[in-house]
Design an enzyme around this catalytic site. Structure first.
Site, PDB file in Angstrom:
ATOM      1  CB  SER A 145      -0.902   0.019   1.247  1.00 47.86           C
ATOM      2  OG  SER A 145      -1.476   1.306   1.446  1.00 47.86           O
ATOM      3  CE1 TYR A 160      -3.824  -2.459   5.479  1.00 46.86           C
ATOM      4  CE2 TYR A 160      -3.028  -0.289   4.853  1.00 46.86           C
ATOM      5  CZ  TYR A 160      -3.616  -1.495   4.514  1.00 46.86           C
ATOM      6  OH  TYR A 160      -4.000  -1.728   3.218  1.00 46.86           O
TER       7      TYR A 160
END
Length: 257
Positions: A145, A160
């Protein structure tokens, strides 16, 4: 008509919804056999019906050590080969306590790393062991990401971001180790995708200026399909250890708060 993935048999971990399911449809359109793995039995049934006769779906939890290997073995039994792994499974741990460091819970940290990193290590390990055992090369594609290396204060889920950053380092490391066996390992890095990445309600204006392409918008699952097909195909046979961003301009744009 040329198909980019003719005679390829590919396992997608996290392939029954979202980014993974979109890729599965693109792989099938391009001539591949696919095995998709998901946690929800109903999603598995729907996926298999929609993908057709060259696809199989298997229910399983990606954090369990045997899940990926079982899917790879199913792929070999059903389609006679195993040529590629696409690991998409992961997710935000906000509900369990992922967030800004001063609020981050140990459970949120551990669960988020487990979902996004441990599951990926297990699937990659199963793929590498299978390629070596079959004495053949193959392709692994992992999902990161932009939040792993291009952070923004609207997205302060630090476990994350850590996991997605580690995906890149892990992938480059194993790419270096197994290139001589003709095993390729690359990373796809999406921008902020609609419906995931721990979005906050007040972040839409920021995202649409930060991801300025195509009128300024959130990413969609289909935006990554072309890159995924490429990395699974023989057109990428001389490419490994790369991180390829499909981020709508996130990394090179100034978002407006």
């Amino acid at each position: 008509m040329e198909t980019w993935l003719g005679n390829k048999s590919i396992v997608i971990i996290g392939g029954t919804t979202g980014l993974g399911f979109s890729a599965a449809k693109a792989f099938v359109r391009n001539g591949a056999n696919v095995v998709v793995v998901g946690r929800n039995p109903e999603n598995c049934l729907v996926a298999e019906l929609q993908l057709g006769s060259t696809a199989r779906a298997k229910q399983g939890d990606a954090t369990h050590p045997q899940t990926a290997m079982d899917a790879i073995q199913l792929c070999i039994r059903e389609f006679g080969s195993f040529d590629g792994l696409y690991h998409v499974a992961g997710g935000g741990g906000k509900s369990l306590g992922d967030g800004p460091l001063h609020e981050l819970s140990l459970e949120g940290w551990n669960k988020t790393l487990d979902w996004n990193l441990t599951s990926l290590m297990l699937s990659n390990q199963a793929a590498i062991r299978t390629f070596i055992g079959m004495n053949k090369g193959g392709s692994i594609l992992n999902m990161s990401s932009v939040l792993g290396f291009s952070p923004a204060r609207h997205f302060s889920n630090h476990a994350y971001a850590t996991a997605k950053s580690a995906v890149i380092g892990f992938s480059k490391s194993i790419a270096a180790s197994y290139a001589a066996q003709n095993i390729r390992v690359n990373v796809l890095t999406p921008g902020i995708i609609e419906g995931i990445d721990g979005q906050q309600k007040d972040s839409a204006g920021f995202v649409t200026t930060k991801q300025a392409l195509d009128g300024g918008r959130y990413g969609l699952p289909g935006d990554l399909d072309g890159a995924a097909v490429y990395f699974m195909s023989d057109y990428a046979k001389f490419t490994t250890g790369q991180n390829f961003s499909v981020d709508g301009g996130w990394e090179v744009s100034d978002g407006q708060y």
